[in-house]
Design a protein around this motif. Structure first.
Motif, mmCIF file in Angstrom:
data_model
loop_
_atom_site.group_PDB
_atom_site.id
_atom_site.type_symbol
_atom_site.label_atom_id
_atom_site.label_comp_id
_atom_site.label_asym_id
_atom_site.label_seq_id
_atom_site.Cartn_x
_atom_site.Cartn_y
_atom_site.Cartn_z
ATOM 1 N N GLU A 158 0.812 -1.207 0.000
ATOM 2 C CA GLU A 158 0.000 0.000 0.000
ATOM 3 C C GLU A 158 0.855 1.271 0.000
ATOM 4 N N LEU A 159 1.932 1.271 0.756
ATOM 5 C CA LEU A 159 2.764 2.471 0.835
ATOM 6 C C LEU A 159 3.545 2.715 -0.452
ATOM 7 N N LEU A 160 3.830 1.651 -1.188
ATOM 8 C CA LEU A 160 4.527 1.828 -2.459
ATOM 9 C C LEU A 160 3.637 2.480 -3.517
ATOM 10 N N LYS A 161 2.370 2.653 -3.203
ATOM 11 C CA LYS A 161 1.487 3.439 -4.075
ATOM 12 C C LYS A 161 1.709 4.937 -3.862
ATOM 13 N N HIS A 162 2.374 5.273 -2.758
ATOM 14 C CA HIS A 162 2.586 6.669 -2.396
ATOM 15 C C HIS A 162 4.061 7.080 -2.417
ATOM 16 N N PHE A 163 4.967 6.088 -2.441
ATOM 17 C CA PHE A 163 6.402 6.383 -2.406
ATOM 18 C C PHE A 163 7.149 5.513 -3.404
ATOM 19 N N ASP A 164 8.294 6.013 -3.855
ATOM 20 C CA ASP A 164 9.137 5.245 -4.771
ATOM 21 C C ASP A 164 9.884 4.142 -4.039
ATOM 22 N N ILE A 165 10.416 4.477 -2.869
ATOM 23 C CA ILE A 165 11.198 3.526 -2.081
ATOM 24 C C ILE A 165 10.822 3.668 -0.610
ATOM 25 N N ILE A 166 10.746 2.557 0.099
ATOM 26 C CA ILE A 166 10.504 2.596 1.537
ATOM 27 C C ILE A 166 11.609 1.817 2.247
ATOM 28 N N ARG A 167 11.948 2.288 3.445
ATOM 29 C CA ARG A 167 13.065 1.683 4.187
ATOM 30 C C ARG A 167 12.591 1.063 5.489
ATOM 31 N N GLY A 168 13.008 -0.171 5.686
ATOM 32 C CA GLY A 168 12.803 -0.840 6.959
ATOM 33 C C GLY A 168 14.121 -0.874 7.712
ATOM 34 N N THR A 169 14.229 -1.761 8.684
ATOM 35 C CA THR A 169 15.452 -1.853 9.480
ATOM 36 C C THR A 169 15.901 -3.302 9.608
#
Length: 265
Positions: A158-169
């Motif tokens: 869902e968040l990749l619909k709003h951002f190009d890249i997402i970072r976890g840890t």
């Protein structure tokens, strides 16, 4: 009759041999192709990321590290509470070549909040307000880091619909070749913590990751929080450690990346 039968046998043999030759050729080409490693289109390097709203500290860190040509990504949260001076410093950092990215409008734990209220409400409460407020002030954010690293595959989707890249840890001091803190061409990436209260805090170990990245054309991803001269509380990255890593990266020919750089590779 014998000649006709012989011709049929010969024709069948020709067909069988042709199929075998074609199959062998395709198998050989596929095996050869699979054996060739994919070519990397980017040089090895390092990506420093920092979370929360320690803007004055990041600004001071940049004064120290700018001579090394460093770049970083600052994942900002609690944006509605920032002062005019803090926003001005974020613009300064952006103009220096750093990335300003998102970390939640209210720093909500995405996993807990979405499980209780649903992903749609989480996005409406913590993602869309952040993007709107920051866009109003001239920050077009394209990347996001999960608060507390709390995520799952459904949230990623869902968040990749709003951002190009997402970072976890990711955590632990494990062998460089087994680490997860490298960019692998995916839109979900993982950073390894460099705050001094993490049990994997170890400068020589971090340098082995940089060495491995250089040898294997990878990009190491680190994350911290508050950059300070004397780290004596939780979530603090010592400036001396950060300077040591920047100097090591520069001396070894590693490139400094931002999170948005990854989206362009």
């Amino acid at each position: 009759m014998k000649n006709l039968f012989s011709k049929k046998i010969a024709l069948i043999l020709i067909v069988v041999i042709s199929i075998f030759v074609l199959f062998f050729k395709m198998y050989s080409e596929e095996k050869t192709s699979a054996a060739k490693p994919p070519k990397k289109s980017y040089p090895p390097g390092v990506l420093f990321t920092f979370d929360d709203d320690y803007i004055e500290d990041w600004y001071q860190a940049d004064q120290l590290l700018h001579p090394y040509g460093w770049k970083a990504t600052f994942f900002v949260c609690w944006y509605g509470s920032l002062t005019k001076d803090q926003k001005s410093k974020l613009h300064f950092l952006q103009n220096r070549g750093h990335d300003i990215a998102g970390h939640g409008y209210n720093h909500l734990n995405a996993l807990k909040y979405s499980k209780e209220f649903g992903i749609e409400k989480y996005i409406n409460d913590d993602i869309l307000p952040l993007k709107a407020a920051m866009k109003k002030d001239g920050f077009s954010i394209h990347s996001f880091a999960y608060p507390d690293g709390a995520r799952d595959a459904e949230l990623d989707t869902e968040l990749l619909k709003h951002f190009d890249i997402i970072r976890g840890t990711t955590y632990e001091e494990i062998r460089p070749e087994s680490q997860f803190c490298y960019y692998e061409g995916n839109r979900v990436v993982y950073g390894l913590g460099i705050d001094d209260d993490y049990k994997q805090f170890n400068i020589p170990y971090y340098k082995t990751l940089l060495d491995y990245a250089k040898a294997h054309n990878k990009i190491v991803i680190f994350y911290g929080h508050k950059t300070v001269a004397n780290a004596d509380e939780k979530l603090e990255t010592p400036l001396s450690a950060l300077e040591d890593l920047c100097k090591y990266a520069k001396n070894n020919g590693l490139k400094f990346y931002t999170i948005d750089d990854l989206a362009k590779l």
